[in-house]
Motif scaffolding. Structure first.
Motif, PDB file in Angstrom:
ATOM      1  N   LEU A 274       5.916  -8.283  -3.027  1.00  0.00           N
ATOM      2  CA  LEU A 274       6.220  -7.120  -2.201  1.00  0.00           C
ATOM      3  C   LEU A 274       4.940  -6.356  -1.901  1.00  0.00           C
ATOM      4  CD1 LEU A 274       8.258  -5.147  -0.903  1.00  0.00           C
ATOM      5  CD2 LEU A 274       8.419  -4.017  -3.135  1.00  0.00           C
ATOM      6  N   GLN A 275       4.764  -6.021  -0.613  1.00  0.00           N
ATOM      7  CA  GLN A 275       3.559  -5.316  -0.181  1.00  0.00           C
ATOM      8  C   GLN A 275       3.917  -3.934   0.324  1.00  0.00           C
ATOM      9  OE1 GLN A 275       1.068  -8.423   2.258  1.00  0.00           O
ATOM     10  NE2 GLN A 275       3.239  -8.880   2.500  1.00  0.00           N
ATOM     11  N   GLN A 276       2.959  -3.039   0.288  1.00  0.00           N
ATOM     12  CA  GLN A 276       3.108  -1.712   0.849  1.00  0.00           C
ATOM     13  C   GLN A 276       2.555  -1.702   2.275  1.00  0.00           C
ATOM     14  OE1 GLN A 276       4.852   0.638  -0.865  1.00  0.00           O
ATOM     15  NE2 GLN A 276       5.109  -1.067  -2.307  1.00  0.00           N
ATOM     16  N   ARG A 277       3.083  -0.807   3.069  1.00  0.00           N
ATOM     17  CA  ARG A 277       2.654  -0.735   4.475  1.00  0.00           C
ATOM     18  C   ARG A 277       1.142  -0.600   4.595  1.00  0.00           C
ATOM     19  NH1 ARG A 277       0.198  -0.632   8.126  1.00  0.00           N
ATOM     20  NH2 ARG A 277       0.470   0.252  10.215  1.00  0.00           N
ATOM     21  N   GLU A 278       0.532   0.158   3.732  1.00  0.00           N
ATOM     22  CA  GLU A 278      -0.903   0.405   3.818  1.00  0.00           C
ATOM     23  C   GLU A 278      -1.732  -0.853   3.595  1.00  0.00           C
ATOM     24  OE1 GLU A 278       1.304   2.192   2.144  1.00  0.00           O
ATOM     25  OE2 GLU A 278       1.343   3.897   3.539  1.00  0.00           O
ATOM     26  N   GLU A 279      -1.116  -1.881   2.995  1.00  0.00           N
ATOM     27  CA  GLU A 279      -1.840  -3.121   2.732  1.00  0.00           C
ATOM     28  C   GLU A 279      -1.834  -4.074   3.930  1.00  0.00           C
ATOM     29  OE1 GLU A 279      -1.015  -4.752  -1.401  1.00  0.00           O
ATOM     30  OE2 GLU A 279       0.757  -3.485  -1.101  1.00  0.00           O
ATOM     31  N   ILE A 280      -1.021  -3.772   4.939  1.00  0.00           N
ATOM     32  CA  ILE A 280      -0.827  -4.702   6.041  1.00  0.00           C
ATOM     33  C   ILE A 280      -1.846  -4.454   7.136  1.00  0.00           C
ATOM     34  CG2 ILE A 280       0.833  -5.542   7.760  1.00  0.00           C
ATOM     35  CD1 ILE A 280       1.484  -6.106   4.785  1.00  0.00           C
ATOM     36  N   GLN A 281      -2.430  -5.534   7.630  1.00  0.00           N
ATOM     37  CA  GLN A 281      -3.374  -5.441   8.754  1.00  0.00           C
ATOM     38  C   GLN A 281      -2.588  -5.213  10.039  1.00  0.00           C
ATOM     39  OE1 GLN A 281      -4.992  -9.015  10.664  1.00  0.00           O
ATOM     40  NE2 GLN A 281      -7.038  -8.278  10.146  1.00  0.00           N
ATOM     41  N   ALA A 282      -2.770  -4.031  10.628  1.00  0.00           N
ATOM     42  CA  ALA A 282      -2.094  -3.724  11.887  1.00  0.00           C
ATOM     43  C   ALA A 282      -2.911  -4.281  13.048  1.00  0.00           C
ATOM     44  CB  ALA A 282      -1.920  -2.222  12.044  1.00  0.00           C
ATOM     45  N   ILE A 283      -2.215  -4.636  14.115  1.00  0.00           N
ATOM     46  CA  ILE A 283      -2.887  -5.054  15.338  1.00  0.00           C
ATOM     47  C   ILE A 283      -3.303  -3.795  16.095  1.00  0.00           C
ATOM     48  CG2 ILE A 283      -2.581  -6.266  17.535  1.00  0.00           C
ATOM     49  CD1 ILE A 283      -0.688  -8.163  16.074  1.00  0.00           C
ATOM     50  N   PRO A 284      -4.525  -3.733  16.608  1.00  0.00           N
ATOM     51  CA  PRO A 284      -4.988  -2.508  17.290  1.00  0.00           C
ATOM     52  C   PRO A 284      -4.001  -2.033  18.350  1.00  0.00           C
ATOM     53  CG  PRO A 284      -6.810  -4.032  17.004  1.00  0.00           C
ATOM     54  CD  PRO A 284      -5.575  -4.768  16.568  1.00  0.00           C
ATOM     55  N   GLY A 285      -3.881  -0.703  18.465  1.00  0.00           N
ATOM     56  CA  GLY A 285      -2.903  -0.098  19.360  1.00  0.00           C
ATOM     57  C   GLY A 285      -3.158  -0.382  20.825  1.00  0.00           C
ATOM     58  N   VAL A 286      -2.092  -0.316  21.598  1.00  0.00           N
ATOM     59  CA  VAL A 286      -2.136  -0.690  23.010  1.00  0.00           C
ATOM     60  C   VAL A 286      -3.011   0.251  23.823  1.00  0.00           C
ATOM     61  CG1 VAL A 286      -0.096   0.650  23.674  1.00  0.00           C
ATOM     62  CG2 VAL A 286      -0.641  -1.460  24.897  1.00  0.00           C
ATOM     63  N   PRO A 855      -4.312 -12.334   6.070  1.00  0.00           N
ATOM     64  CA  PRO A 855      -3.730 -11.079   6.576  1.00  0.00           C
ATOM     65  C   PRO A 855      -2.621 -11.274   7.606  1.00  0.00           C
ATOM     66  CG  PRO A 855      -5.996 -11.387   7.357  1.00  0.00           C
ATOM     67  CD  PRO A 855      -5.763 -12.397   6.288  1.00  0.00           C
ATOM     68  N   ALA A 856      -2.735 -12.252   8.501  1.00  0.00           N
ATOM     69  CA  ALA A 856      -1.675 -12.474   9.490  1.00  0.00           C
ATOM     70  C   ALA A 856      -0.418 -13.010   8.822  1.00  0.00           C
ATOM     71  CB  ALA A 856      -2.155 -13.436  10.568  1.00  0.00           C
ATOM     72  N   THR A 857      -0.589 -13.837   7.802  1.00  0.00           N
ATOM     73  CA  THR A 857       0.555 -14.388   7.073  1.00  0.00           C
ATOM     74  C   THR A 857       1.229 -13.300   6.242  1.00  0.00           C
ATOM     75  OG1 THR A 857      -0.609 -16.499   6.974  1.00  0.00           O
ATOM     76  CG2 THR A 857       1.283 -16.218   5.510  1.00  0.00           C
ATOM     77  N   ARG A 858       0.435 -12.457   5.618  1.00  0.00           N
ATOM     78  CA  ARG A 858       1.009 -11.341   4.862  1.00  0.00           C
ATOM     79  C   ARG A 858       1.741 -10.380   5.804  1.00  0.00           C
ATOM     80  NH1 ARG A 858      -4.090 -11.398   2.398  1.00  0.00           N
ATOM     81  NH2 ARG A 858      -4.631  -9.377   3.316  1.00  0.00           N
ATOM     82  N   ARG A 859       1.205 -10.215   7.001  1.00  0.00           N
ATOM     83  CA  ARG A 859       1.884  -9.367   7.979  1.00  0.00           C
ATOM     84  C   ARG A 859       3.262  -9.927   8.311  1.00  0.00           C
ATOM     85  NH1 ARG A 859      -0.954 -10.298  12.601  1.00  0.00           N
ATOM     86  NH2 ARG A 859      -2.612  -8.876  11.979  1.00  0.00           N
ATOM     87  N   LEU A 860       3.326 -11.232   8.582  1.00  0.00           N
ATOM     88  CA  LEU A 860       4.613 -11.849   8.899  1.00  0.00           C
ATOM     89  C   LEU A 860       5.567 -11.741   7.710  1.00  0.00           C
ATOM     90  CD1 LEU A 860       6.355 -13.448  10.905  1.00  0.00           C
ATOM     91  CD2 LEU A 860       5.378 -15.550   9.927  1.00  0.00           C
TER      92      LEU A 860
END
Length: 888
Positions: A274-286, A855-860
């Motif tokens: 289980l991960q916390q939101r802060e650990e997830i790599q976000a995609i840069p905003g639009v 990071p992309a796999t953890r995001r998914l």
């Protein structure tokens, strides 16, 4: 919410002069703006400088010429205001005045400024007191060719007290934080939508409006009804609307879904905790995806098209006319090209979390193999030809021989020299991809994203292809240096072929590339079908006929709209408008939507539930609605239910405790189903219910994660290919392989093995095709394709290849279920069948998490573990069709 409050508070420190009364006295000097050019400072620094300048009324102190009084920009009738802006009073820098006095000839110099003070309409409120009135809203035009936009202007909107509070909290500088609000100030923003209709220099300014010059300012009717309610019924300025609604908008988008954790998911896919939101790599905003039209660019981002090609909500339109917009009792529905494309998987291709996880898996495998034939950077460059096509193409044009990578797609630093490439790539398969593709019928030369682009014309304009003859050229040329013209390819399936015919290298587990194979061949599947028009019964339909609808479920008949919104003859009259033929857009009775929908609701739900992580704004700036993504999911769901496939029970027979049911599945699309990437699947669920509705026998039922189970709730070994298990293609009793057990299920899918004989969903290790029984289209005829290699791309494999009714060209499949019922099962019985679709089935997900934990796999993994069931899909499966049959 915290970050937004921080920027509001910070803005107060920079905007301390906003309430100074001493600048209200008549000015005595006439000097230039004293403002630096916007292109010479960072975005933030210039906005701070400009907003402080406006709030201090410095331009008044400098003695600039101004309008004779506060004036309206449209009529007030029947309690409604139709202005293109609120009531206004404009101030003109000396450079602008020189140009106006000279008859509006030539070009304005850099540094010329027009400041528009804005007041609550109508102007009648301020009769006799205009000179003692102080606004708190402004729009500004600053001439600056350093922004490299064709129009040559920097545009700005500023509100010194957007929330109407005391003490005032000024509008902060723009930022790139969630919820990714459209910018208030920049080059190349929406203001050109109206100003492009001016007869020169994007301004309607005229000496008749200005103090000290002859002539009457423009006046509009006012019936006095404003006195009755004393409030305008609408605000025509989108910035004002967005700022006012921002607090409510933020409340709607709180991360409530991210508190919901699916424990079954975590237990099943336990490779990542289980991960916390802060650990997830976000995609840069639009908001970072902003690339203007420049002579040295091959592309521009979709936000350059949005101002004219988003829907016009009649609530906010100066003419109260809906265009590319359906009025409903709720918000209304924006069916404009920009809005529907934005929420298609083409518009989201650069941000698709499933693609990014797949890409990361392939990179991880290649990195381990250290292949001499292809390296991770080369593979990324290959895949991003389509998923990040504009960034990849621009980068490889600017740096020949180099490879464009995912790391560059994720660049978020505006000061990075690679920022432009990331911005273009994240914009997905954008407007300037499809509308610039050169006409070529040689698919083998353009497959796998190798499409050609039309060169610029002699005037340096983009040649933008569309379906219409004699398109009005002036608005697009003036605003974007883009010339619209008819191009047959935009209505042809050839347009889609380049990215929907993908050929990739195939390698052994030792890293040796042994050949190239078609990883997906949707275009060839279509070409070998009746929809492709090359085989009986010749039911020709191009991709656009199905994926760009000419109707909408909430309206009757075919759609008819203008294809864009500009300041045309229906808007309030203004001075110095360009010729009528330059701004009159015809209504198109053959209007087609840009819904471009498949049925990947799973991905769309990730964008709906996690816009902050995936970097999207669910608010539509131009039309003012927030339901674009909701409508895309609704449209996708309707497509799945109505246009994808049918399932029916043809007959049932009961002999004692044995029940035989014959089922027929019909493919309704013009290619295989599923199509595209090979890991998608369909499966059939058949249940036999007793008189009380209890299940007495079933095939194809699942657990809460969409994993197939048997009658005891045990997951089938075939779901994760334990011991090499898989579900074969089942047929009828007559053809020797009916479904006879509850641990058997009919799955329409492609199954591949690598060089070691292990099942794989890797695109690069697809050595052996064990099974491909994806439903064939109506009129299926592989001989319609010209070579054995192409014919092979559309043929079934495994048991389906020898199933006569599967390959008979009808686009159907028939199979039998032979169920041994419990003794003394009482009737009447009900046979219930359902057809389910999964775009990311369990074996696909498990292989991603087994391969890497990048990071992309953890995001998914995070998105999947927090994704909530919806009304469209539950338990990780999307119902396509169903039928029931009563058995005495």
């Amino acid at each position: 919410m915290k970050s937004f409050a921080y920027f509001l508070a910070a803005a107060v420190l920079f905007l301390t002069g906003c309430g100074r009364e001493e600048y209200l006295s008549p000015p005595v000097v006439n000097e230039s703006a004293e403002l630096p050019l916007p292109s010479t400072l960072s975005r933030d620094d210039f906005q701070k400088t400009l907003y402080q300048y406006l709030g201090s009324f410095r331009y008044r102190e400098l003695g600039w010429k101004r309008d004779k009084t506060i004036r309206d920009t449209g009529a007030w009738l029947n309690g409604r205001y139709s202005g293109t802006h609120p009531a206004v009073r404009l101030y003109y820098s000396p450079e602008v005045m020189d140009w106006l006095v000279n008859g509006r000839k030539g070009e304005l110099p850099d540094g010329a400024v027009i400041i528009k003070e804005m007041y609550e309409p109508p102007a009648a409120r301020y009769e006799g007191v205009a000179d003692a009135t102080r606004p708190h809203q402004w729009t500004v035009m600053i001439k600056d060719r350093g922004g490299h936009t064709p129009d040559g202007w920097y545009w700005s909107y500023y509100d010194s007290n957007p929330q109407g509070q005391e003490p005032p909290i000024p509008q902060p500088v723009d930022n790139d934080l969630f919820p990714f609000a459209y910018p208030n100030s920049d080059f190349g923003i929406y203001c050109v939508r109206c100003h492009v209709s001016a007869a020169g220099e994007m301004t309607f300014s005229d000496l008749a409006n200005i103090e000290g010059y002859p002539g009457e300012p423009l006046r509009y009717p006012n019936d006095g009804t404003w006195k009755q309610n004393n409030r305008p019924t609408n605000d025509p300025h989108p910035n004002s609307r967005e700022i006012r609604e921002l607090a409510d908008y933020l409340k709607k988008l709180v991360r409530q879904n991210q508190a919901v954790v699916n424990q079954d998911w975590l237990h099943t896919y336990d490779q990542i905790p289980l991960q916390q939101r802060e650990e997830i790599q976000a995609i840069p905003g639009v908001t970072l995806d902003h690339v203007v039209s420049r002579p040295d660019h091959l592309f521009m981002t979709s936000d350059q098209c949005l101002s004219c090609h988003a829907g016009q909500n009649p609530i906010y339109a100066p003419n109260y006319e809906a265009n590319m917009f359906i009025q409903t009792a709720q918000e209304g529905i924006d069916i404009s090209p920009y809005t529907e494309w934005r929420w298609s998987m083409m518009g989201l291709a650069g941000r698709d979390p499933i693609f990014h996880a797949q890409m990361e898996s392939e990179i991880a495998l290649l990195s381990k193999l250290d292949s001499p034939d292809i390296n991770p950077k080369e593979l990324q460059n290959l895949c991003l030809r389509c998923h990040g096509s504009m960034g990849q193409r621009q980068f490889t044009s600017d740096f020949p021989g180099e490879n464009f990578t995912v790391d560059q797609l994720l660049v978020s630093d505006r000061n990075s020299p690679h920022h432009i490439y990331g911005a273009l790539a994240r914009d997905g398969v954008s407007c300037m991809v499809c509308h610039q593709i050169d006409d070529s019928t040689d698919i083998l030369q353009t497959e796998t994203g190798k499409f050609g682009l039309r060169p610029r014309d002699e005037g340096g304009n983009f040649q933008v292809g569309g379906p219409y003859q004699n398109a009005v050229e002036h608005p697009m040329i003036a605003a974007l240096k883009a010339r619209p013209q008819r191009e047959d390819i935009v209505s042809s399936a050839v347009l889609c072929a380049s990215c929907h015919t993908v050929k990739l290298p195939v390698m052994t587990n030792s890293g040796k590339v042994i050949e190239e194979k078609y990883e997906q061949a949707t275009f060839f599947e279509w070409a070998a079908s009746a929809s492709g028009g090359t085989s009986a019964p010749f039911l020709f339909k191009s991709c656009q006929d199905c994926h760009m609808a000419s109707t909408h479920p909430d309206t009757a008949g075919k759609l008819s709209f203008k294809i864009a919104n500009i300041q045309d003859e229906t808007y309030p009259k203004s001075f110095n408008e360009t010729a009528l033929q330059n701004r009159t857009l015809p209504v198109r009775p053959d209007y087609r939507r840009h819904n471009l929908n498949g049925i990947n609701i799973f991905a769309l739900e990730m964008f709906r539930q996690f816009p902050d992580i995936l970097g999207v704004s669910t608010s539509n700036f131009m039309s003012g609605v927030n339901n674009g993504l909701d409508q895309a999911i609704r449209t996708t769901h309707l497509t799945a239910k109505q246009e994808s496939a049918e399932i029916e029970v043809l007959q049932t027979q009961r002999a004692g405790n044995q029940l035989t049911s014959t089922i027929k599945i019909t493919n309704k699309v013009g290619h295989r189903f599923p199509s595209g990437v090979g890991f998608r699947r369909l499966f059939v669920e058949l249940k036999v219910l007793d008189a009380g509705g209890a299940v007495v026998w079933a095939s194809g039922r699942t657990d809460s994660l969409g994993i197939l189970i048997d009658e005891n709730g045990k997951r089938l070994d075939s779901e994760f290919h334990q011991g090499g298990a898989f579900q074969p293609h089942f047929t009828t009793v007559a053809h020797g392989r009916p479904v006879t057990a509850q641990n058997q299920a009919q799955i329409y899918e492609e199954l591949l093995q690598d060089s070691d004989g292990s099942f794989t969903t890797s695109f690069l290790r697809r050595i052996t095709e064990v099974k491909d029984n994806r439903l064939l289209p109506n009129g299926y005829d592989p001989t319609a394709l010209s070579t054995p290699e192409l014919q092979e791309t559309v043929k079934p494999h495994g048991g389906a290849a020898a199933d006569p009714d599967f390959i008979d060209g009808t686009g159907t499949d028939t199979l039998d279920y032979v169920a041994q019922l419990p003794p003394s099962t009482a009737g009447p019985l009900t046979v219930e069948v359902k057809l389910f679709y999964q775009s990311i089935p369990p074996t696909y997900l498990k292989e991603r998490f087994d391969t890497t934990t990048g990071p992309a796999t953890r995001r998914l993994h995070f998105l999947g573990s927090h994704l909530k069931d919806t009304s469209e899909f539950t338990q990780w499966k999307l119902e396509i069709a169903n039928d029931t049959h009563q058995v005495p």
